[in-house]
Design a protein around this motif. Structure first.
Motif, mmCIF file in Angstrom:
data_model
loop_
_atom_site.group_PDB
_atom_site.id
_atom_site.type_symbol
_atom_site.label_atom_id
_atom_site.label_comp_id
_atom_site.label_asym_id
_atom_site.label_seq_id
_atom_site.Cartn_x
_atom_site.Cartn_y
_atom_site.Cartn_z
ATOM 1 N N GLY A 284 0.744 -1.246 0.000
ATOM 2 C CA GLY A 284 0.000 0.000 0.000
ATOM 3 C C GLY A 284 0.775 1.298 0.000
ATOM 4 O O GLY A 284 0.168 2.366 0.119
ATOM 5 N N SER B 156 -0.444 3.595 -2.862
ATOM 6 C CA SER B 156 -1.833 4.012 -2.629
ATOM 7 C C SER B 156 -1.909 5.050 -1.524
ATOM 8 O O SER B 156 -2.643 6.047 -1.634
ATOM 9 C CB SER B 156 -2.696 2.800 -2.272
ATOM 10 O OG SER B 156 -2.837 1.921 -3.367
ATOM 11 N N CYS B 157 -1.156 4.840 -0.451
ATOM 12 C CA CYS B 157 -1.167 5.789 0.660
ATOM 13 C C CYS B 157 -0.570 7.123 0.248
ATOM 14 O O CYS B 157 -1.061 8.192 0.647
ATOM 15 C CB CYS B 157 -0.422 5.208 1.856
ATOM 16 S SG CYS B 157 -1.290 3.842 2.669
ATOM 17 N N HIS C 66 -1.581 0.230 7.056
ATOM 18 C CA HIS C 66 -0.699 1.353 6.744
ATOM 19 C C HIS C 66 -1.519 2.616 6.508
ATOM 20 O O HIS C 66 -1.186 3.703 7.017
ATOM 21 C CB HIS C 66 0.121 0.992 5.507
ATOM 22 C CG HIS C 66 1.098 2.041 5.076
ATOM 23 N ND1 HIS C 66 1.874 1.897 3.943
ATOM 24 C CD2 HIS C 66 1.422 3.252 5.582
ATOM 25 C CE1 HIS C 66 2.638 2.973 3.791
ATOM 26 N NE2 HIS C 66 2.379 3.807 4.765
ATOM 27 N N ALA C 67 -2.609 2.477 5.753
ATOM 28 C CA ALA C 67 -3.455 3.631 5.436
ATOM 29 C C ALA C 67 -4.096 4.216 6.687
ATOM 30 O O ALA C 67 -4.188 5.440 6.840
ATOM 31 C CB ALA C 67 -4.523 3.223 4.426
ATOM 32 N N ALA D 26 -1.622 6.181 8.565
ATOM 33 C CA ALA D 26 -1.302 7.423 7.861
ATOM 34 C C ALA D 26 -2.478 8.388 7.805
ATOM 35 O O ALA D 26 -2.332 9.527 7.333
ATOM 36 C CB ALA D 26 -0.835 7.109 6.438
ATOM 37 N N VAL E 154 -5.280 8.045 6.034
ATOM 38 C CA VAL E 154 -5.867 8.182 4.695
ATOM 39 C C VAL E 154 -6.764 6.999 4.344
ATOM 40 O O VAL E 154 -7.134 6.823 3.179
ATOM 41 C CB VAL E 154 -4.767 8.352 3.619
ATOM 42 C CG1 VAL E 154 -3.996 9.644 3.835
ATOM 43 C CG2 VAL E 154 -3.818 7.150 3.606
ATOM 44 N N GLY E 155 -7.120 6.195 5.336
ATOM 45 C CA GLY E 155 -7.877 4.973 5.071
ATOM 46 C C GLY E 155 -9.198 5.200 4.363
ATOM 47 O O GLY E 155 -9.625 4.368 3.548
#
Length: 206
Positions: free
Chosen positions: A50, A53-54, A79-80, A83, A85-86
């Protein structure tokens, strides 16, 4: 080695066998080529854990992250969330060779280092061009064939390596090729030695 050996079972085992497979940083060619694009809807093919993407989501993109491995997608989602940003990423477990986006279209499609034969990649490029919005961008990055002459340990499978110029030639009429080049970068081979490798980079606009 057939493409089926780079299928779901191969990738799932690879991710399960290690706590982390990739660096957690976005691919450098994505950063170089998409950093100035206005955000919209993006498709990240082979999203892995990811990082790409993130990075896109952090820049305002709405991302569909596609991968074969359930383990990779779970790590990507984690991970998202860390960060923050999920909510901007949809995680989809699928094989891009058979996946159908339906009516969805994308302002950016990024495919980084897909493990496909050239014949499969050419067919996929034909499909991907139909998924890009007018004015949108297709970014394809893969290992250049000259990497076979280095100590990086690339599989000796020439049918999986093509030049950027060759990939660009597969685009249909009406597309503008903005970048088609072998771009050098420094890497570390399996024995820990510094080596120069080349990424075949194609960026095209519909």
């Amino acid at each position: 080695m057939g493409s089926e050996e780079y299928g779901e079972e191969f990738w799932e085992e690879r991710y399960r066998s290690r706590t982390t497979v990739w660096s957690g940083r976005p691919n450098p060619q994505l950063v170089a080529e998409a950093g100035e694009l206005p955000p919209g809807a993006a498709l990240d093919i082979g999203a892995g854990e990811g990082a790409d993407s993130c990075w896109l989501a952090g820049r305002g993109w709405r991302v569909t992250a596609l991968d074969l491995s359930e383990t990779a997608l779970r790590r990507g989602a984690e991970h998202a969330e860390r960060a923050g940003v999920g909510e901007r990423i949809e995680w989809v477990r699928a094989d891009v060779r058979t996946w159908d986006p339906g009516d969805r279209r994308f302002d950016l499609i990024s495919a980084q280092f897909l493990h496909l034969r050239n014949t499969e990649l050419r067919e996929l490029v034909g499909r991907l061009t139909g998924w890009v919005t007018p004015g949108g961008t297709l970014l394809l990055v893969h290992h250049d064939a000259r990497d076979l002459e280095t100590t990086m340990g690339r599989p000796n499978l020439p049918e999986r390596f093509s030049s950027a110029e060759e990939v660009a030639s597969w685009l249909p009429a009406g597309w503008t090729v903005e970048v088609a080049e072998a771009r050098p970068r420094e890497a570390t081979d399996p024995d820990g030695n510094a080596v120069t490798i080349h990424d075949a980079v194609v960026r095209a606009r519909r």
